[in-house]
Design an enzyme around this catalytic site. Structure first.
Site, PDB file in Angstrom:
ATOM      1  N   PRO A   2      -1.690  11.422   7.019  1.00  0.00           N
ATOM      2  CA  PRO A   2      -0.445  11.790   6.077  1.00  0.00           C
ATOM      3  C   PRO A   2      -0.948  12.548   4.875  1.00  0.00           C
ATOM      4  O   PRO A   2      -1.912  12.105   3.956  1.00  0.00           O
ATOM      5  CB  PRO A   2       0.113  10.407   5.880  1.00  0.00           C
ATOM      6  CG  PRO A   2      -0.345   9.608   6.843  1.00  0.00           C
ATOM      7  CD  PRO A   2      -1.655  10.160   7.239  1.00  0.00           C
ATOM      8  N   GLU A   3      -0.397  13.545   4.328  1.00  0.00           N
ATOM      9  CA  GLU A   3      -0.616  14.283   3.170  1.00  0.00           C
ATOM     10  C   GLU A   3       0.663  14.000   2.180  1.00  0.00           C
ATOM     11  O   GLU A   3       1.577  13.343   2.494  1.00  0.00           O
ATOM     12  CB  GLU A   3      -0.666  15.809   3.574  1.00  0.00           C
ATOM     13  CG  GLU A   3      -2.036  15.940   4.478  1.00  0.00           C
ATOM     14  CD  GLU A   3      -2.256  17.216   4.828  1.00  0.00           C
ATOM     15  OE1 GLU A   3      -2.034  18.269   3.978  1.00  0.00           O
ATOM     16  OE2 GLU A   3      -2.890  17.403   5.983  1.00  0.00           O
ATOM     17  N   HIS A  95       1.728  -3.315  16.562  1.00  0.00           N
ATOM     18  CA  HIS A  95       0.716  -3.338  15.886  1.00  0.00           C
ATOM     19  C   HIS A  95       1.123  -3.750  14.457  1.00  0.00           C
ATOM     20  O   HIS A  95       0.597  -3.235  13.312  1.00  0.00           O
ATOM     21  CB  HIS A  95      -0.002  -1.801  15.619  1.00  0.00           C
ATOM     22  CG  HIS A  95      -0.336  -1.387  17.176  1.00  0.00           C
ATOM     23  ND1 HIS A  95      -1.542  -1.891  17.759  1.00  0.00           N
ATOM     24  CD2 HIS A  95       0.323  -0.286  17.875  1.00  0.00           C
ATOM     25  CE1 HIS A  95      -1.790  -1.342  18.957  1.00  0.00           C
ATOM     26  NE2 HIS A  95      -0.636  -0.437  19.079  1.00  0.00           N
ATOM     27  N   ARG A 115      -4.471   1.872  14.045  1.00  0.00           N
ATOM     28  CA  ARG A 115      -5.878   1.914  14.140  1.00  0.00           C
ATOM     29  C   ARG A 115      -6.620   1.200  13.127  1.00  0.00           C
ATOM     30  O   ARG A 115      -7.874   1.231  12.931  1.00  0.00           O
ATOM     31  CB  ARG A 115      -6.168   3.667  13.894  1.00  0.00           C
ATOM     32  CG  ARG A 115      -5.530   4.458  15.180  1.00  0.00           C
ATOM     33  CD  ARG A 115      -6.025   5.922  14.805  1.00  0.00           C
ATOM     34  NE  ARG A 115      -5.357   6.682  15.799  1.00  0.00           N
ATOM     35  CZ  ARG A 115      -5.099   8.138  15.980  1.00  0.00           C
ATOM     36  NH1 ARG A 115      -5.277   8.693  14.691  1.00  0.00           N
ATOM     37  NH2 ARG A 115      -4.674   8.672  17.004  1.00  0.00           N
TER      38      ARG A 115
END
Length: 278
Positions: A2-3, A95, A115
Site C-alpha cells: 500500500p502507498e 488471518h 503474510r
C-alpha cells in the site's frame, strides 16, 4: 505494498469509526503482528487497554492512533495488512492477528494480515509523530510540504529519478505504482538522473505526482487483489485508470507504442519507450 492513497483511505476510516472511543480489551492472536513491540503481547494489551483514541494520523505509508496516555498505536500494513472495523458479532477473519474492543460495545478494530509483514506497536510521540516515523519525510499532499526544499534536494541527487521518488527520507508515500504513473505523465524515463533535471521539469514532475496521488485517493486507492481494502472491507478502483503500471505490451494511452517492463530494484518499472526516452 500500500502507498499513500491506500493508507490515507484507511486513516480516514479510522478517524471516523475509532476516534473518541476507549479501548476496553485487546487480544493478540499472533505474536508476529506485534513483533515491533519488544515488551511482548501482555505488555501491549495491558498498556493499550483503558486508553482513549484521540484521532488518526499518517505520514507516508505509516499510520497511527494517538492515545490520551501520550503514546500512539503505530501501524504498518506491510504487504497484506488490513485494519478493519467490524461488528462484534462478525465471524473472525481467517488471518485475524489482533482484536481491539471498545468500552461502548460497538464495532471492533481488527488487524488482519495474511503474510504477517505488517504490524502494530505502542510508541512514544516525538512532537507530532511517533518516534519511529520521525525520519520519514512529509508527503506531497501534506499542507506543510516544502516544495522549494524538495526540488532543491531532488536536483542534488546523483541517482535515477525513480530511486529518488522511492526515497522516503526525501519524499514519502510514493511506491512503485505511483512512481511509474507520475513519470509516465511527466514524460520522464525512470533512469534519468535526478541531478540532470531542469527546474521546470522537476516542478512538472512534482505536479504530476500530486495529481496521481490525488486522483487515486478520490477513487479509494489501487486494488489488484482482495488484500488491500478500506476499514469496511471495500476495494479501491484506481487500477482502472493506470496508464503505465502493469500494462506491459498494451498500447501507451498517449502514443500507442507498447508499454515495456524492465527489472528495477527487485521489482518492475513500466514505461513507454517513445514518450519516456532514456
Amino acid at each position: 505494498m500500500p502507498e499513500l492513497p491506500e493508507v490515507e483511505v484507511v486513516r480516514r476510516g479510522l478517524d471516523r469509526w475509532v476516534a473518541g472511543r476507549t479501548v476496553s480489551r485487546v487480544e493478540v492472536l499472533h505474536p508476529r503482528a506485534i513483533r515491533r513491540h519488544v515488551a511482548g503481547a501482555a505488555d501491549f494489551a495491558g498498556r493499550l487497554s483503558g486508553q482513549r483514541v484521540l484521532g488518526a494520523g499518517r505520514r507516508g505509508k505509516y499510520l497511527w492512533l494517538p492515545l490520551d496516555g501520550g503514546e500512539a498505536l503505530l501501524g504498518h500494513l506491510g504487504m497484506s495488512g488490513q485494519l478493519l472495523v467490524q461488528p462484534a458479532e462478525a465471524p473472525d477473519e481467517v488471518h485475524l492477528r489482533v482484536r481491539v474492543e471498545f468500552s461502548d460495545g460497538g464495532p471492533q478494530l481488527r488487524f488482519v494480515d495474511q503474510r504477517t509483514f505488517g504490524g502494530l506497536s505502542l510508541e512514544p510521540m516525538a512532537g507530532s509523530v511517533p518516534a519511529p516515523v520521525a525520519h520519514i519525510a512529509r508527503d506531497p499532499l501534506d499542507p506543510e510540504f516544502d516544495d522549494a526544499a524538495f526540488l532543491k534536494a531532488l536536483r542534488a541527487k546523483q541517482t535515477g529519478i525513480k530511486r529518488a521518488l522511492l526515497d522516503q527520507t526525501l519524499i514519502s508515500g510514493i511506491g512503485n505504482i505511483y512512481a511509474d504513473e507520475s513519470l509516465w505523465r511527466a514524460g520522464l524515463h525512470y533512469e534519468r538522473s535526478a541531478g540532470a533535471l531542469t527546474r521546470p521539469k522537476a516542478v512538472t514532475l512534482l505536479a504530476e505526482v500530486r495529481k496521481v496521488l490525488g486522483e487515486s485517493l478520490e477513487q479509494g486507492g489501487t486494488s489488484f487483489d482482495s488484500l488491500y481494502v478500506n476499514v469496511n472491507g471495500e476495494s479501491g478502483y484506481f487500477s482502472r485508470a493506470l496508464n503505465a503500471y502493469g500494462r506491459e505490451d498494451l498500447p501507451c494511452p498517449r502514443c500507442d507504442t507498447p508499454i515495456r517492463r524492465a527489472a528495477f530494484m527487485n521489482r518492475s518499472s513500466y514505461f513507454c519507450p517513445r514518450c519516456q526516452r532514456p
